[in-house]
Motif scaffolding. Structure first.
Motif, short mmCIF file in Angstrom:
data_model
loop_
_atom_site.label_atom_id
_atom_site.label_comp_id
_atom_site.label_asym_id
_atom_site.label_seq_id
_atom_site.Cartn_x
_atom_site.Cartn_y
_atom_site.Cartn_z
N THR A 150 2.83 7.79 -5.02
CA THR A 150 2.52 6.91 -3.89
C THR A 150 1.68 7.73 -2.90
O THR A 150 1.45 8.92 -3.12
N ILE B 199 -0.44 4.88 -5.86
CA ILE B 199 -1.87 4.83 -5.57
C ILE B 199 -2.64 5.42 -6.73
O ILE B 199 -3.78 5.04 -7.00
N ALA C 95 -1.72 0.22 -5.40
CA ALA C 95 -1.72 0.47 -3.96
C ALA C 95 -3.12 0.75 -3.44
O ALA C 95 -3.38 0.55 -2.25
N ALA D 78 0.83 -1.21 0.00
CA ALA D 78 0.00 0.00 0.00
C ALA D 78 0.86 1.25 0.00
O ALA D 78 0.45 2.29 -0.52
N ASN D 79 2.06 1.16 0.58
CA ASN D 79 2.89 2.36 0.67
C ASN D 79 3.97 2.45 -0.39
O ASN D 79 4.44 3.54 -0.67
#
Lengths: 200, 209
Positions: free
Chosen positions: A81, A68, A174, A63-64
């Motif tokens: 991100t 995203i 993400a 996710a990091n």
């Protein structure tokens, strides 16, 4: 009635759904008011909570590090991100909004992961001196969890609105991992039974 | 609470013996500080009224355009569902499903359940599904995320305003009204009162038949 006694020690079970207090008689397992099954404590609270928490720890990494979202402008892609998006907001002078996104998508998920871990440890090792403080922390964690969905909803709005022939916003991998982290930690908090903090 | 007058704190399991609080009073758990009950006046009537208003507002909030943007001579408008569809088109179906559930389906089910329950209680109509509806509504409480969505709209708009002019539609105003209503609804609903009334209706029904 002795002061400060747990209901369970006195043979009472509180219905989880409707709050009815039932005197425990042998194997009576259904609430007389709402017919739902009675449990002394949330079944397998610690195991479930730990399993959900571990899964969210692992998903927290993709996710990091993955983007995203990606902004495509006339052929060139610009991937962000979670942290990158916040830095960009602050750089372009939108400091309050940048801080808001920082709280919702970095501070809250991180402190939630750490907070639930601490709660599980405190039950496991019976750190009961601070039961009241732990319960407060549980309450804060359960309350703030949903606000982390901010980033996910924002992507849904941006992806929808910025969809032109020259300029497009594309959701990145993400987003899936982050949504999973938020939901799994919400379930982890829901499965944690704070009464375990007070059980002798 | 039961007939013995005892109650247990849901978060620390302290056995409490408290008198039924009066309207406007707040009762906290003496050990862990949790707000145990805060009876409000005419709670069923208010919940019923708010549910009707919320149910009606749900439709303009979801069908009318919320935010419009124009860039390079083209214009786009968005509603809740179009965001879900866009994510779906980009093969982001797990995220699309989450957004759909938390911002469209769960709010609709939640407001419908609250309308059904408060309506039955308001008209004193027993129904064997009341218990089931009440349980579902409680489970959905946490997963209705309209206010989070509102904050996302604000953040997204601030981001977009820097690059293109935005136009706000009636859908957005209806959505804001819907959030005010659902927030009032969930924060004032007295669950203990609802459960007591459901129990009462069940008993009356049993005596009548």
């Amino acid at each position: 009635m002795p002061a400060k006694m747990n209901a369970l020690q006195q043979g009472f079970i509180r219905c989880h759904d409707c709050g009815y207090l039932v005197k425990k008689i042998n194997q009576q397992s259904f609430c007389p008011r709402c017919d739902s099954q009675l449990h002394e404590r949330r079944p397998h609270s610690l195991q479930r909570s730990t399993a959900l928490l571990l899964s969210s720890f692992f998903l927290y990494i993709p996710a990091n590090i993955f983007p995203i979202m990606t902004v495509n402008q006339f052929g060139t892609g610009d991937a962000h991100t979670i942290a990158g998006g916040i830095v960009e907001l602050i750089d372009s002078g939108m400091i309050p909004i940048g801080l808001l996104v920082f709280v919702a998508s970095i501070l809250v998920p991180t402190s939630k992961l750490i907070g639930i871990s601490l709660l599980l440890l405190s039950v496991h090792f019976r750190w009961q001196i601070n039961a009241r403080r732990w319960t407060m922390m549980y309450r804060v964690i359960a309350f703030v969890g949903r606000w982390s969905m901010l980033d996910i909803f924002m992507i849904s709005i941006l992806v929808d609105l910025v969809n032109f022939s020259g300029v497009q916003i594309i959701a990145g991998p993400a987003a899936i991992a982050f949504a999973a982290v938020v939901i799994l930690t919400m379930f982890a908090a829901e499965n944690f039974d704070p009464r375990l903090l007070w059980d002798k | 609470m039961n007939s013995t007058g005892f109650d247990a704190c849901p978060e620390c399991d302290l056995l409490i013996n408290l008198a039924q609080p009066k309207i406007g009073e707040k009762v906290h758990c003496p050990r862990c500080g949790l707000l145990l009950s805060q009876p409000r006046k005419q709670n069923i009537e208010r919940t019923f009224a708010l549910s009707i208003a919320g149910f009606i507002l749900f439709f303009p909030a979801n069908l009318l355009p919320m935010v419009g943007i124009s860039l390079l001579g083209n214009a786009n408008t968005g509603i809740l569902m179009s965001g879900v569809i866009s994510l779906f088109d980009q093969n982001m179906w797990p995220v699309a499903v989450v957004v759909f559930l938390a911002s469209i389906l769960f709010p609709l089910v939640h407001i419908s359940l609250s309308l059904l329950i408060s309506g039955h209680l308001y008209f004193n109509r027993p129904n064997r599904y009341l218990v089931l509806w009440m349980r579902w509504m409680q489970h959905l409480d946490e997963w209705v995320m309209l206010e989070v969505y509102m904050l996302s709209i604000i953040v997204a708009c601030v981001k977009l305003m820097a690059i293109a002019p935005l136009k706000f539609g009636w859908g957005l105003y209806a959505f804001i009204a819907l959030i005010v209503i659902t927030t009032l609804l969930t924060s004032t609903l007295d669950k203990q009162l609802f459960w007591r009334r459901i129990e009462q209706l069940r008993k009356d029904n049993r005596h009548a038949s």
